[in-house]
Design a protein around this motif. Structure first.
Motif, PDB file in Angstrom:
ATOM      1  N   SER A   1     -23.307  21.665 -57.119  1.00 50.33           N
ATOM      2  CA  SER A   1     -23.425  20.645 -56.173  1.00 50.33           C
ATOM      3  C   SER A   1     -22.775  19.454 -56.942  1.00 50.33           C
ATOM      4  O   SER A   1     -21.964  18.734 -56.061  1.00 50.33           O
ATOM      5  CB  SER A   1     -24.704  20.432 -55.943  1.00 50.33           C
ATOM      6  OG  SER A   1     -25.544  21.333 -55.249  1.00 50.33           O
TER       7      SER A   1
ATOM      8  N   ILE B   1     -31.095  29.134 -61.591  1.00 48.18           N
ATOM      9  CA  ILE B   1     -30.605  29.315 -60.329  1.00 48.18           C
ATOM     10  C   ILE B   1     -30.476  27.729 -59.856  1.00 48.18           C
ATOM     11  O   ILE B   1     -29.431  27.322 -59.307  1.00 48.18           O
ATOM     12  CB  ILE B   1     -31.111  30.136 -59.425  1.00 48.18           C
ATOM     13  CG1 ILE B   1     -30.606  31.506 -59.559  1.00 48.18           C
ATOM     14  CG2 ILE B   1     -30.818  29.945 -58.033  1.00 48.18           C
ATOM     15  CD1 ILE B   1     -31.574  32.438 -58.898  1.00 48.18           C
ATOM     16  N   LEU B   2     -31.819  27.260 -59.939  1.00 44.68           N
ATOM     17  CA  LEU B   2     -31.498  25.719 -59.282  1.00 44.68           C
ATOM     18  C   LEU B   2     -30.775  24.891 -60.233  1.00 44.68           C
ATOM     19  O   LEU B   2     -29.918  23.888 -59.807  1.00 44.68           O
ATOM     20  CB  LEU B   2     -33.016  25.348 -59.346  1.00 44.68           C
ATOM     21  CG  LEU B   2     -33.978  25.620 -58.196  1.00 44.68           C
ATOM     22  CD1 LEU B   2     -35.277  25.113 -58.438  1.00 44.68           C
ATOM     23  CD2 LEU B   2     -33.521  25.385 -57.091  1.00 44.68           C
TER      24      LEU B   2
ATOM     25  N   ILE C   1     -27.165  25.787 -59.143  1.00 45.35           N
ATOM     26  CA  ILE C   1     -26.517  25.253 -58.023  1.00 45.35           C
ATOM     27  C   ILE C   1     -26.679  23.572 -58.179  1.00 45.35           C
ATOM     28  O   ILE C   1     -25.774  22.909 -57.401  1.00 45.35           O
ATOM     29  CB  ILE C   1     -28.115  25.610 -56.809  1.00 45.35           C
ATOM     30  CG1 ILE C   1     -27.488  27.003 -56.365  1.00 45.35           C
ATOM     31  CG2 ILE C   1     -27.812  24.541 -55.659  1.00 45.35           C
ATOM     32  CD1 ILE C   1     -26.390  26.889 -55.138  1.00 45.35           C
TER      33      ILE C   1
ATOM     34  N   PHE D   1     -25.859  25.724 -49.402  1.00 44.52           N
ATOM     35  CA  PHE D   1     -26.508  26.113 -50.842  1.00 44.52           C
ATOM     36  C   PHE D   1     -28.088  26.118 -50.698  1.00 44.52           C
ATOM     37  O   PHE D   1     -28.668  26.983 -51.060  1.00 44.52           O
ATOM     38  CB  PHE D   1     -26.191  24.943 -51.633  1.00 44.52           C
ATOM     39  CG  PHE D   1     -24.807  24.887 -52.221  1.00 44.52           C
ATOM     40  CD1 PHE D   1     -24.000  26.103 -52.033  1.00 44.52           C
ATOM     41  CD2 PHE D   1     -24.303  23.927 -53.068  1.00 44.52           C
ATOM     42  CE1 PHE D   1     -22.552  26.025 -52.434  1.00 44.52           C
ATOM     43  CE2 PHE D   1     -23.020  23.967 -53.662  1.00 44.52           C
ATOM     44  CZ  PHE D   1     -22.384  25.109 -53.416  1.00 44.52           C
TER      45      PHE D   1
ATOM     46  N   PHE E   1     -35.260  31.607 -61.422  1.00 39.15           N
ATOM     47  CA  PHE E   1     -35.298  30.828 -60.458  1.00 39.15           C
ATOM     48  C   PHE E   1     -34.821  29.461 -60.982  1.00 39.15           C
ATOM     49  O   PHE E   1     -34.145  28.495 -60.134  1.00 39.15           O
ATOM     50  CB  PHE E   1     -36.539  30.645 -59.579  1.00 39.15           C
ATOM     51  CG  PHE E   1     -36.337  30.202 -58.296  1.00 39.15           C
ATOM     52  CD1 PHE E   1     -35.514  30.544 -57.110  1.00 39.15           C
ATOM     53  CD2 PHE E   1     -37.043  28.878 -57.951  1.00 39.15           C
ATOM     54  CE1 PHE E   1     -35.613  29.711 -56.194  1.00 39.15           C
ATOM     55  CE2 PHE E   1     -37.108  27.975 -56.898  1.00 39.15           C
ATOM     56  CZ  PHE E   1     -36.122  28.641 -55.850  1.00 39.15           C
TER      57      PHE E   1
ATOM     58  N   LEU F   1     -37.023  36.507 -54.996  1.00 42.06           N
ATOM     59  CA  LEU F   1     -37.875  36.474 -56.120  1.00 42.06           C
ATOM     60  C   LEU F   1     -39.094  36.656 -55.854  1.00 42.06           C
ATOM     61  O   LEU F   1     -40.024  37.083 -56.686  1.00 42.06           O
ATOM     62  CB  LEU F   1     -37.411  35.150 -56.893  1.00 42.06           C
ATOM     63  CG  LEU F   1     -35.841  35.422 -57.735  1.00 42.06           C
ATOM     64  CD1 LEU F   1     -35.631  34.116 -58.294  1.00 42.06           C
ATOM     65  CD2 LEU F   1     -35.743  36.874 -58.680  1.00 42.06           C
TER      66      LEU F   1
ATOM     67  N   ILE G   1     -30.378  29.329 -51.644  1.00 40.90           N
ATOM     68  CA  ILE G   1     -31.633  28.944 -52.584  1.00 40.90           C
ATOM     69  C   ILE G   1     -32.865  29.824 -51.795  1.00 40.90           C
ATOM     70  O   ILE G   1     -33.580  30.274 -52.426  1.00 40.90           O
ATOM     71  CB  ILE G   1     -31.733  27.381 -52.823  1.00 40.90           C
ATOM     72  CG1 ILE G   1     -30.814  26.925 -53.344  1.00 40.90           C
ATOM     73  CG2 ILE G   1     -33.099  27.381 -53.467  1.00 40.90           C
ATOM     74  CD1 ILE G   1     -30.743  26.940 -54.943  1.00 40.90           C
TER      75      ILE G   1
ATOM     76  N   PHE H   1     -43.351  39.609 -65.648  1.00 44.90           N
ATOM     77  CA  PHE H   1     -42.328  39.440 -64.805  1.00 44.90           C
ATOM     78  C   PHE H   1     -42.184  38.297 -64.059  1.00 44.90           C
ATOM     79  O   PHE H   1     -41.126  37.640 -63.711  1.00 44.90           O
ATOM     80  CB  PHE H   1     -42.442  40.729 -63.940  1.00 44.90           C
ATOM     81  CG  PHE H   1     -41.267  40.627 -62.719  1.00 44.90           C
ATOM     82  CD1 PHE H   1     -40.178  41.379 -63.042  1.00 44.90           C
ATOM     83  CD2 PHE H   1     -41.466  39.856 -61.646  1.00 44.90           C
ATOM     84  CE1 PHE H   1     -39.047  41.109 -61.830  1.00 44.90           C
ATOM     85  CE2 PHE H   1     -40.583  39.863 -60.498  1.00 44.90           C
ATOM     86  CZ  PHE H   1     -39.300  40.695 -60.617  1.00 44.90           C
TER      87      PHE H   1
ATOM     88  N   PHE I   1     -27.211  35.717 -55.790  1.00 47.96           N
ATOM     89  CA  PHE I   1     -27.121  34.563 -56.128  1.00 47.96           C
ATOM     90  C   PHE I   1     -25.662  34.605 -56.801  1.00 47.96           C
ATOM     91  O   PHE I   1     -24.971  33.300 -56.707  1.00 47.96           O
ATOM     92  CB  PHE I   1     -28.229  34.083 -56.713  1.00 47.96           C
ATOM     93  CG  PHE I   1     -27.853  32.601 -57.197  1.00 47.96           C
ATOM     94  CD1 PHE I   1     -27.972  31.437 -56.277  1.00 47.96           C
ATOM     95  CD2 PHE I   1     -27.669  32.301 -58.528  1.00 47.96           C
ATOM     96  CE1 PHE I   1     -27.611  30.307 -56.698  1.00 47.96           C
ATOM     97  CE2 PHE I   1     -27.259  30.776 -58.892  1.00 47.96           C
ATOM     98  CZ  PHE I   1     -27.198  29.826 -57.884  1.00 47.96           C
TER      99      PHE I   1
ATOM    100  N   VAL J   1     -32.720  33.523 -52.063  1.00 46.98           N
ATOM    101  CA  VAL J   1     -32.955  34.039 -53.338  1.00 46.98           C
ATOM    102  C   VAL J   1     -34.258  33.639 -53.807  1.00 46.98           C
ATOM    103  O   VAL J   1     -35.129  34.789 -54.298  1.00 46.98           O
ATOM    104  CB  VAL J   1     -31.880  33.120 -54.270  1.00 46.98           C
ATOM    105  CG1 VAL J   1     -32.262  33.784 -55.734  1.00 46.98           C
ATOM    106  CG2 VAL J   1     -30.515  33.805 -53.835  1.00 46.98           C
ATOM    107  N   GLY J   2     -34.588  32.426 -53.526  1.00 45.13           N
ATOM    108  CA  GLY J   2     -36.026  32.305 -53.739  1.00 45.13           C
ATOM    109  C   GLY J   2     -37.060  33.113 -53.081  1.00 45.13           C
ATOM    110  O   GLY J   2     -38.084  33.634 -53.870  1.00 45.13           O
TER     111      GLY J   2
ATOM    112  N   ALA K   1     -39.219  35.777 -63.548  1.00 47.41           N
ATOM    113  CA  ALA K   1     -38.535  35.470 -62.322  1.00 47.41           C
ATOM    114  C   ALA K   1     -38.849  33.803 -62.053  1.00 47.41           C
ATOM    115  O   ALA K   1     -37.485  33.586 -61.406  1.00 47.41           O
ATOM    116  CB  ALA K   1     -39.284  36.267 -61.080  1.00 47.41           C
TER     117      ALA K   1
ATOM    118  N   LEU L   1     -24.045  21.460 -48.740  1.00 45.57           N
ATOM    119  CA  LEU L   1     -25.506  21.470 -49.229  1.00 45.57           C
ATOM    120  C   LEU L   1     -26.311  22.356 -48.401  1.00 45.57           C
ATOM    121  O   LEU L   1     -27.188  22.828 -48.646  1.00 45.57           O
ATOM    122  CB  LEU L   1     -25.982  20.022 -49.560  1.00 45.57           C
ATOM    123  CG  LEU L   1     -25.188  19.154 -50.572  1.00 45.57           C
ATOM    124  CD1 LEU L   1     -25.882  18.029 -50.636  1.00 45.57           C
ATOM    125  CD2 LEU L   1     -25.320  19.807 -51.921  1.00 45.57           C
TER     126      LEU L   1
ATOM    127  N   VAL M   1     -22.748  33.982 -54.825  1.00 42.71           N
ATOM    128  CA  VAL M   1     -22.580  32.500 -54.370  1.00 42.71           C
ATOM    129  C   VAL M   1     -22.037  31.801 -55.667  1.00 42.71           C
ATOM    130  O   VAL M   1     -20.976  30.967 -55.380  1.00 42.71           O
ATOM    131  CB  VAL M   1     -24.062  31.977 -53.987  1.00 42.71           C
ATOM    132  CG1 VAL M   1     -23.864  30.647 -53.540  1.00 42.71           C
ATOM    133  CG2 VAL M   1     -24.338  32.740 -52.917  1.00 42.71           C
TER     134      VAL M   1
END
Lengths: 624, 363
Positions: free
Chosen positions: A44, A36-37, A40, B277, A33, B288, B281, A25, B311, B284-285, A29, B274, B314
């Motif tokens: 951006s 996700i980064l 984002i 965001f 993540f 998790l 982050i 898991f 997330f 969400v982080g 996870a 930013l 978003v």
């Protein structure tokens, strides 16, 4: 993949290993993540692209969104008569405007507006035609001159109409209506044809333009200079604030030489007969009255005339749209005799003593058909004075015969016959002053002697306009100066205290061989009104001043050139009554030309109109 | 890692790091909302009330041990399905029958599903061996497909996708094999044309507009274009709070709801974006992280799925506002004005807090 095998296999499996699963898991996870980064980061980058890379572009678009440069139409100059009576005014009114860009469904919006304000088919058509010259983000006028109720009804429902607005403006109004129509003309909705003859930049905010008359001729002066406004609007196009304003310069105010009171007198004197009256001051060539009847209400045209009203005017008896003073072509008839007589005197063909014996019939050598006098049995022996006083045709038949058509043409053209007077209105007719050359050019035919004979009494090919006739008499009255007549008397530029006087330009100085010849003709004309046998002695003023005049009768069509020319057999349907006059006799200040269509005898029908106009003018004190 | 501290000291069982992140985000959101609403304190108060209700839900849910949630999961899921079916029959709302009128208030049954679907999947996968076997994958897919189809029919494609995605994340976190994931992605790509056929006309228009907004700049393209102008004209530091012209002059549509991020971008610039965001982050982080602390499959999968779904809001909203994604009615979580979604989201975080607070219980 073998599904059943896998299921069986799982059935044989031992208990779950929570620690192993936990590690699995955590890997997932962590993977999530990192994704996700990454997401984002990409997102951006998009914002960096929009906010940093494209910053300038979007800033410009954002400013364009809110700030709009709107032209501000100048106020149209006002028009006054010579005594300061306003004859064209600007009155506050409301109009409906809409911004096509802000309206989702134009058809539906117009349909919905139609339930609140009256929107006839032609108004919508006009709008569709008009919006082509606007940008999509411009406000386009839809309906002018809203009634109070319409404004109120719209105010209630305004929220339903995004991009639609009631705007107040100044609407042209002609307080004297049909009395001055043929002089002032009118303004109407600006259309594509109009735009081609003006500076389009200066007309961005303008909705109306001079369509005819003074309004058209002096459009440049009346319009003024357009201003601009920088305004902030919201997304519905509603104006929030004015950021900057460059004020427009309003148009010149015009003062016309016209006198409404004299105009009214002429109007009333014509009563319900179609006809024309022109009055000019012989001292400066300024026009005092200019009436063409019937006329129409110019105010109907200002807000866009409905097709029904327009049909009514078109179909009205007497052609109200036709300006008789400038375009009406009439035979001058006997009103030409003073000029023909002067031509004879100045050229030495006749003198004060020359006489002609009138038997009632005049014969050309070798022609059996007679040219008649209006009086059966003739007038006996007459000189130039008697010939003018009694309008003796035979005298002028003989004179014309001796003079010849080309000499007559050359002399009469000095008085402006056969050419436009060049007054300050557009669309003037030129009339006809016949000559051999003219006939060759127009009919490709030789000139016949008989045509000279009837030209001597102003018939045949001769055609004059009322303005021409009046302007020719101005020359006779003032002793030789022919002006380009002017309706504009003075103009006041925005910001100036004083109005600037306008002078009628001199078109021609007619040479004078002997002033006594001129006096002789004037005396003849005086006898028309004051002589014992004068044809117009019925209009002789009781006291105060004296009038010089001359009557005339014009045939409607030229079909009866050689026969039936005598006035006693004139039929009401075929003859127009003419009269020209000036007064006071000793120092003229007004010249009048009158045409009464189908009026019959010039002395009986037209002379009283001239008398009324002269009275109206002379009964007033000096202007301003 | 058992501590020698009495249980009541841990009350309330809250993760203060996550809570701080949420409160910071909500405060930031309210400041932007004040400007986006045209300085309407009324709107801000109502938003605060709604957040208050949400926080109350968070507090209550955080005190309920995860195994209780697990026991109730099938019932909640069943209730959600029944209510969704009910909207079919008696739904109210303009155009889309998403709402159920319960007399006192109206709510969207689809909101329940945002929680119920990941819960149900976690419940189903909890006793099973992971990574899931084909039959388990099939059943999981049915669990998420049933409500997704019902919601899509309402029609509310945005929520349907979010519900489906939350279920997908559960599977992903359960260790679904990469080849299966790729296979499904390929299948989805192949199915896209079919989706086009079953879409409503207005949904198709949204996609068309998304692909070429300038084709109809005053109609359907208006939102995207005006939003991009707002974002772009914000620049690095923005036009200043309360000074966004695109927003003040009402060029941005739905400026205090779905497009509030455009207002933020315009007034506070790239830096403001930013910061926002970064807050997301962090939240969400942290979510998790809480998931990875959990001791059983149900709690892990549920916590992870809720965080990832949060997330997705978003991502979709920020993508929509910047013209990267088509316009779908997905709010910016905890910042956009209104919606039952706020309460649902905070209730979800309540579950996360409960999982965090009860991480040492082995059940």
């Amino acid at each position: 993949m073998n599904l059943r095998a896998l299921t069986r296999h799982s059935g044989r499996r031992p208990l779950k290993d929570q620690a192993l699963e936990g590690r699995q898991f955590s890997t997932r996870a962590l993977t999530a993540f990192l994704l996700i980064l990454a997401a984002i980061f990409l997102l951006s980058l998009r914002y960096v692209y929009l906010q940093i890379v494209s910053f300038d572009e979007f800033t410009a678009r954002s400013i364009n969104n809110q700030v709009r440069i709107v032209p501000v139409a100048p106020n149209r100059g006002l028009i006054y008569d010579r005594r300061g009576r306003p004859v064209a005014e600007n009155l506050p009114a409301h109009r409906l405007e809409l911004v096509p860009e802000k309206v989702d469904d134009l058809q539906a919006t117009i349909a919905a507006l139609g339930r609140i304000v009256e929107l006839p088919e032609d108004v919508i058509e006009k709008f569709e035609e008009n919006r082509k010259r606007y940008n999509v983000f411009d406000s386009v006028p839809l309906k002018f001159n809203l009634s109070e109720e319409e404004v109120a009804r719209f105010a209630v429902d305004r929220h339903r109409f995004t991009g639609v607005e009631v705007v107040s403006y100044l609407a042209r109004y002609y307080p004297y209506g049909d009395l001055l129509t043929h002089v002032l003309g009118y303004v109407g909705r600006l259309d594509v044809d109009d735009l081609n003859r003006v500076d389009q930049g200066n007309y961005r905010g303008t909705t109306h333009i001079g369509k005819s008359g003074i309004e058209r001729f002096y459009e440049d002066r009346l319009h003024g200079i357009s201003g601009v406004e920088k305004i902030e609007t919201n997304s519905q196009g509603r104006i929030l604030t004015t950021l900057e304003r460059g004020n427009p310069v309003h148009g010149d105010d015009l003062i016309l030489s016209l006198d409404v009171q004299v105009q009214q007198a002429a109007w009333d004197a014509l009563a319900d007969r179609p006809g024309a009256v022109v009055a000019i001051d012989p001292n400066d060539g300024s026009v005092l009255a200019m009436v063409s009847k019937p006329a129409y209400d110019p105010n109907l045209f200002v807000h866009g005339i409905s097709s029904k009203d327009y049909r009514d005017i078109l179909n009205a008896p007497g052609r109200p749209l036709f300006n008789r003073t400038l375009l009406g072509g009439y035979e001058p008839g006997s009103t030409l005799k003073p000029f023909v007589g002067l031509a004879g005197l100045e050229s030495g063909l006749i003198t004060a003593e020359s006489t002609v014996f009138s038997t009632g019939q005049y014969f050309l050598p070798g022609v059996s058909r007679p040219y008649r006098d209006w009086k059966k049995g003739g007038h006996g022996t007459v000189n130039i004075l008697g010939a003018l006083e009694q309008s003796v045709n035979t005298y002028f038949y003989q004179l014309a015969y001796d003079m010849g058509i080309d000499r007559m043409h050359d002399y009469l053209s000095l008085f402006g016959f056969g050419a436009p007077t060049d007054l300050d209105l557009l669309g003037e007719g030129s009339g006809v002053l016949p000559s051999r050359g003219w006939k060759r050019a127009y009919y490709a035919e030789p000139w016949y002697p008989g045509e000279t004979i009837i030209a001597g009494i102003g018939q045949g090919f001769n055609v004059v306009t009322p303005i021409q006739l009046a302007n020719a008499l101005v020359v006779l009255a003032n002793g030789g100066t022919r002006f380009e007549p002017r309706l504009l008397y003075a103009a006041k530029h925005a910001g100036n205290e004083q109005a600037e006087k306008v002078r009628a330009p001199v078109a021609r100085q007619v040479p004078v061989v002997d002033p006594a010849n001129w006096d002789l003709v004037r005396t003849g004309m005086w006898r028309v009104v004051h002589g014992p046998r004068g044809t117009a002695r019925s209009i002789k003023p009781e006291a105060g001043y004296e009038i010089a005049g001359k009557s005339g009768t014009a045939q409607v069509a030229a079909q009866a050139l050689d026969e039936d020319m005598d006035e006693s057999t004139a039929t009401h349907l075929r003859h127009h009554a003419l009269f020209i006059a000036y007064a006071p006799y000793d120092s003229p200040s007004i010249v009048v030309a009158v045409v009464v269509e189908h009026g019959g005898g010039g002395s009986r029908e037209a002379a009283p109109v001239a008398r009324a106009v002269i009275d109206a003018w002379l009964s007033q004190g000096p202007d301003q | 890692m058992r501590r020698i501290i009495p249980g009541w000291v841990k009350w309330p069982r809250l993760d203060f790091a996550l809570l701080s992140g949420l409160l910071l985000l909500m405060s930031f959101g309210m400041i932007v909302l004040y400007s986006a609403s045209g300085e309407s304190l009324d709107v801000v108060y109502r938003q605060a009330t709604r957040l208050g209700v949400g926080l109350l839900a968070l507090l209550v849910f955080s005190q309920v041990p995860p195994h209780i949630f697990r026991i109730w999961t099938p019932w909640l899921y069943a209730l959600g399905i029944v209510l969704l079916l009910a909207t079919w029959a008696v739904g109210v709302g303009r155009g889309a029958d998403r709402w159920l009128d319960l007399g006192l208030f109206r709510f969207q049954p689809s909101e329940i599903m945002k929680l119920a679907v990941p819960m149900m999947m976690a419940w189903y996968l909890h006793p099973r061996h992971l990574p899931p076997e084909p039959i388990a994958i099939l059943v999981s897919c049915l669990i998420l497909a049933a409500p997704a189809v019902l919601i899509a029919r309402q029609p509310d494609l945005g929520t349907a996708l979010l519900v489906a995605v939350s279920g997908g994340f559960t599977l992903f976190l359960a260790g679904l094999q990469w080849r299966v994931i790729l296979g499904m992605a390929a299948l989805a790509a192949a199915a896209a044309p079919a989706l086009w056929v079953v879409m409503h006309e207005y949904q198709r228009n949204r996609v068309r507009t998304f692909l070429d907004p300038e084709s109809d700049p005053l109609g359907s393209g208006w939102n995207i274009i005006q939003s991009k102008i707002a974002v772009g004209s914000g620049g690095l530091t923005g036009k200043g709070w309360l000074n966004g012209t695109q927003s003040r002059l009402e060029f941005i549509p739905e400026r205090h709801t779905d497009f509030i991020l455009a207002v933020l971008s315009e007034e506070l610039g790239l830096l403001g974006v930013l910061v926002l965001f970064a807050l997301y982050i962090f939240i969400v982080g942290r979510g998790l992280y809480i998931a990875s602390l959990a001791r059983n499959t149900y709690a892990r999968l549920l916590a992870g799925s809720l965080s990832l779904t949060f997330f997705v809001y978003v991502l979709v909203n920020a993508g929509m506002v910047s013209g990267l994604l088509p316009v779908v009615g997905v709010p910016l979580p905890l910042v956009s004005y209104g919606g039952t979604s706020m309460v649902t989201l905070l209730a979800g975080f309540g579950i996360l807090m409960s999982i965090y607070g009860h991480r040492n219980f082995i059940r």
